[in-house]
Design an enzyme around this catalytic site. Structure first.
Site, PDB file in Angstrom:
ATOM      1  N   HIS A  95       0.818  -1.356   0.096  1.00 32.42           N
ATOM      2  CA  HIS A  95      -0.006   0.236   0.060  1.00 32.42           C
ATOM      3  C   HIS A  95       0.948   1.318   0.044  1.00 32.42           C
ATOM      4  CE1 HIS A  95      -2.965   3.129   1.330  1.00 32.42           C
ATOM      5  NE2 HIS A  95      -3.802   2.241   0.829  1.00 32.42           N
ATOM      6  N   GLU A 143      -3.569   3.605  -7.051  1.00 33.74           N
ATOM      7  CA  GLU A 143      -3.976   4.875  -6.277  1.00 33.74           C
ATOM      8  C   GLU A 143      -2.900   5.856  -6.697  1.00 33.74           C
ATOM      9  OE1 GLU A 143      -4.212   2.809  -2.302  1.00 33.74           O
ATOM     10  OE2 GLU A 143      -6.465   3.223  -2.495  1.00 33.74           O
TER      11      GLU A 143
HETATM   12  O1  G3P Z   1      -6.663   1.929   0.670  1.00 39.35           O
HETATM   13  C1  G3P Z   1      -7.234   2.791   0.297  1.00 39.35           C
HETATM   14  C2  G3P Z   1      -6.799   4.111   0.520  1.00 39.35           C
HETATM   15  O2  G3P Z   1      -5.465   4.363   0.056  1.00 39.35           O
HETATM   16  C3  G3P Z   1      -7.721   5.227  -0.229  1.00 39.35           C
HETATM   17  O3  G3P Z   1      -7.765   6.135   0.738  1.00 39.35           O
HETATM   18  O4  G3P Z   1      -9.162   7.860   2.165  1.00 39.35           O
HETATM   19  O5  G3P Z   1      -8.671   8.110  -0.275  1.00 39.35           O
HETATM   20  O6  G3P Z   1     -10.287   6.472   0.177  1.00 39.35           O
HETATM   21  P1  G3P Z   1      -9.217   7.321   0.696  1.00 39.35           P
END
Ligand code: G3P
Length: 226
Positions: A95, A143
């Site tokens: 992550h 992400e």
């Molecule tokens: O693991 C998912 C996370 O990194 C995304 O965070 O708070 O933007 O949904 P958020």
């Protein structure tokens, strides 16, 4: 526990709103919404919360991280064996908030695979996602780090990251399910991510820090097949 797609994976991170008894409360909401709306929802927990949640709810539970150390004289690690014994069906790997060297990512995926644990490996870009696809984790969640926790969804701010990641990952392996995450807070964010080719979303603050986490999960569930 089998995983079906499209998937909503809720990463509880280390927020106080999703730790201990609070983790169980949100996991129960996820189970209720999963049953009421036929949505596939999984949760990613801190090690100490895994057994408490798997003993109480029947949804897929992932660890947020595992260490590739084998059973033996090691101290302070979280082994794949330990989370499997606690009832987890898989683990997040690499992550953005717990990055690993590529060789350790490879070892971790192999160790999890040998134990029948699913792996959701995370990538900060479509290129890293393409590289990780060669290791054939079960899922790769791309992400953009700058959007994590921002409330600005990747599907709005950088839709090309989703479409490029899906194409890049599938060009290397059709066995890897492409997911996306970062800033996802609404059903529209979820449905547009699916329209762009993602087979699920990885979310955190949009659910965990919401005034009404169950209402957000219902919004997400309805959007999965919108
Ligand atoms: O693991 C998912 C996370 O990194 C995304 O965070 O708070 O933007 O949904 P958020």
């Amino acid at each position: 526990m089998s995983i079906q797609y499209p998937l909503i994976m809720v990463n509880f991170k280390t927020y106080s709103e999703s730790t201990g008894a609070n983790a169980l409360a949100i996991a129960r909401y996820a189970e209720q919404v999963s049953k009421e709306y036929g949505a596939r929802i999984a949760v990613a927990l801190q090690p100490a919360d895994i057994l408490r949640v798997t003993a109480a709810v029947g949804i897929p539970v992932f660890a947020q991280h595992v260490d590739a150390e084998k059973p033996g004289s090691h101290t302070g690690y979280v082994t794949p064996e330990s989370v499997k014994e606690a009832g987890a069906c898989g683990a997040l790997v690499n992550h953005s908030e717990h990055r690993l060297r590529l060789d350790i990512i490879e070892d971790t995926i192999k160790r999890c695979r040998s134990l029948g644990l699913l792996t959701c490996t995370c990538a900060n870009s479509s290129l890293v996602g393409k590289s990780l696809a060669a290791l054939e984790p079960d899922m790769i969640a791309v992400e953009p780090p700058e959007l994590i926790g921002s409330g600005i969804s990747v599907s709005k701010a950088k839709p090309e990251v989703i479409s490029e990641s899906v194409k890049a990952i599938r060009s290397v392996s059709r066995n890897v399910r492409p997911l996306c995450g970062a800033g996802i807070t609404t059903g529209e964010d979820v449905s547009s991510s699916i329209r762009l080719g993602a087979e699920g979303v990885l979310v955190a603050s949009g659910v965990v820090k919401a005034k009404d986490p169950k209402a957000v999960l219902i919004d997400f569930a309805k959007a999965l097949h919108a």
